[in-house]
Scaffold this motif. Structure first.
Motif, PDB file in Angstrom:
ATOM      1  N   PRO A  69     -11.648  79.543  -0.421  1.00 20.43           N
ATOM      2  CA  PRO A  69     -12.887  78.902  -0.920  1.00 20.43           C
ATOM      3  C   PRO A  69     -13.478  79.946  -1.867  1.00 20.43           C
ATOM      4  CG  PRO A  69     -12.731  78.812   1.776  1.00 20.43           C
ATOM      5  CD  PRO A  69     -11.415  79.690   1.180  1.00 20.43           C
ATOM      6  N   THR A  70     -13.914  79.481  -3.002  1.00 25.20           N
ATOM      7  CA  THR A  70     -14.824  80.262  -3.760  1.00 25.20           C
ATOM      8  C   THR A  70     -16.093  80.570  -3.565  1.00 25.20           C
ATOM      9  OG1 THR A  70     -15.495  78.157  -5.066  1.00 25.20           O
ATOM     10  CG2 THR A  70     -13.383  79.288  -5.669  1.00 25.20           C
ATOM     11  N   ASP A  71     -16.675  79.758  -2.606  1.00 22.07           N
ATOM     12  CA  ASP A  71     -18.314  80.112  -2.043  1.00 22.07           C
ATOM     13  C   ASP A  71     -18.286  80.222  -0.515  1.00 22.07           C
ATOM     14  OD1 ASP A  71     -20.807  80.498  -1.728  1.00 22.07           O
ATOM     15  OD2 ASP A  71     -21.422  78.246  -2.001  1.00 22.07           O
ATOM     16  N   LEU A  72     -18.173  81.307  -0.197  1.00 26.78           N
ATOM     17  CA  LEU A  72     -18.254  81.825   1.195  1.00 26.78           C
ATOM     18  C   LEU A  72     -19.520  82.015   1.781  1.00 26.78           C
ATOM     19  CD1 LEU A  72     -14.801  84.080   1.304  1.00 26.78           C
ATOM     20  CD2 LEU A  72     -15.148  81.660   1.732  1.00 26.78           C
ATOM     21  N   THR A  73     -20.566  81.767   0.858  1.00 24.40           N
ATOM     22  CA  THR A  73     -21.861  82.032   1.433  1.00 24.40           C
ATOM     23  C   THR A  73     -22.293  80.809   2.434  1.00 24.40           C
ATOM     24  OG1 THR A  73     -22.309  82.929  -0.466  1.00 24.40           O
ATOM     25  CG2 THR A  73     -24.461  82.257   0.774  1.00 24.40           C
ATOM     26  N   PRO A  74     -22.548  81.183   3.579  1.00 26.03           N
ATOM     27  CA  PRO A  74     -23.167  80.198   4.483  1.00 26.03           C
ATOM     28  C   PRO A  74     -24.300  79.640   4.285  1.00 26.03           C
ATOM     29  CG  PRO A  74     -23.173  82.376   5.536  1.00 26.03           C
ATOM     30  CD  PRO A  74     -22.523  82.471   4.183  1.00 26.03           C
ATOM     31  N   PRO A  75     -24.657  78.307   4.707  1.00 25.65           N
ATOM     32  CA  PRO A  75     -25.795  77.523   4.268  1.00 25.65           C
ATOM     33  C   PRO A  75     -27.123  78.223   4.945  1.00 25.65           C
ATOM     34  CG  PRO A  75     -24.792  76.117   5.858  1.00 25.65           C
ATOM     35  CD  PRO A  75     -23.693  77.544   5.497  1.00 25.65           C
ATOM     36  N   ASP A  76     -28.375  77.906   4.550  1.00 29.04           N
ATOM     37  CA  ASP A  76     -29.387  78.153   5.231  1.00 29.04           C
ATOM     38  C   ASP A  76     -29.694  77.488   6.939  1.00 29.04           C
ATOM     39  OD1 ASP A  76     -30.308  79.589   3.128  1.00 29.04           O
ATOM     40  OD2 ASP A  76     -31.503  78.319   2.386  1.00 29.04           O
ATOM     41  N   ALA A  77     -29.913  77.953   7.520  1.00 28.30           N
ATOM     42  CA  ALA A  77     -30.009  77.635   9.150  1.00 28.30           C
ATOM     43  C   ALA A  77     -30.945  76.551   8.825  1.00 28.30           C
ATOM     44  CB  ALA A  77     -30.286  78.545  10.018  1.00 28.30           C
ATOM     45  N   ALA A  78     -30.614  75.428   9.899  1.00 26.46           N
ATOM     46  CA  ALA A  78     -31.654  74.251  10.005  1.00 26.46           C
ATOM     47  C   ALA A  78     -31.508  73.886  11.497  1.00 26.46           C
ATOM     48  CB  ALA A  78     -31.414  73.271   9.114  1.00 26.46           C
ATOM     49  N   THR A  79     -32.495  73.085  11.996  1.00 33.47           N
ATOM     50  CA  THR A  79     -32.471  72.575  13.326  1.00 33.47           C
ATOM     51  C   THR A  79     -30.882  72.085  13.685  1.00 33.47           C
ATOM     52  OG1 THR A  79     -34.560  71.775  12.972  1.00 33.47           O
ATOM     53  CG2 THR A  79     -33.459  71.094  15.219  1.00 33.47           C
ATOM     54  N   ALA A  80     -30.473  71.665  13.076  1.00 30.31           N
ATOM     55  CA  ALA A  80     -28.854  71.091  13.286  1.00 30.31           C
ATOM     56  C   ALA A  80     -27.763  71.525  12.449  1.00 30.31           C
ATOM     57  CB  ALA A  80     -28.770  69.487  13.260  1.00 30.31           C
ATOM     58  N   VAL A  81     -28.026  72.802  11.925  1.00 29.34           N
ATOM     59  CA  VAL A  81     -27.198  73.300  10.790  1.00 29.34           C
ATOM     60  C   VAL A  81     -26.985  74.967  11.157  1.00 29.34           C
ATOM     61  CG1 VAL A  81     -26.459  73.880   8.672  1.00 29.34           C
ATOM     62  CG2 VAL A  81     -27.370  71.634   9.059  1.00 29.34           C
TER      63      VAL A  81
END
Length: 104
Positions: A69-81
């Motif tokens: 994968p080219t984008d290995l940056t995790p997403p911002d955290a959220a209540t369900a993420v």
């Protein structure tokens, strides 16, 4: 993939150039081993959707790169993420104006 295991391989299944003065034969590279290596390489190339070609010398590299994968940056955290939790700075805590960062 299995290491070479014919009678001329070393005790730990490695290749040797041999030593005629000591009566040690060089490792015989047989069709069984070569086909095994070829099949392992072709599996990667074909899994990447590339068409095998004798003219291309970077197919294995290209196949591996295409599977990373080219984008290995995790997403911002959220209540369900699950993701990155950003912490507020002391200044942001004092001002109370940023409700997207956590306070500890």
């Amino acid at each position: 993939m299995k290491r070479i295991d014919n009678a001329t391989a070393t005790e730990n299944n490695r290749f040797t150039e041999g030593n005629p003065a000591q009566g040690i034969p060089a490792t015989v590279v047989d069709a069984k081993w070569l086909n095994s290596v070829q099949d392992e390489i072709m599996k990667v190339i074909e899994a990447a959707g590339l068409e095998p070609s004798g003219a291309e010398l970077t197919q294995l590299y290209d196949a591996i790169v295409s599977m990373i994968p080219t984008d290995l940056t995790p997403p911002d955290a959220a209540t369900a993420v699950k993701g990155i939790l950003k912490l507020a700075t002391p200044c942001e805590i004092q001002s109370g104006t940023n409700d997207t960062k956590a306070v500890t």
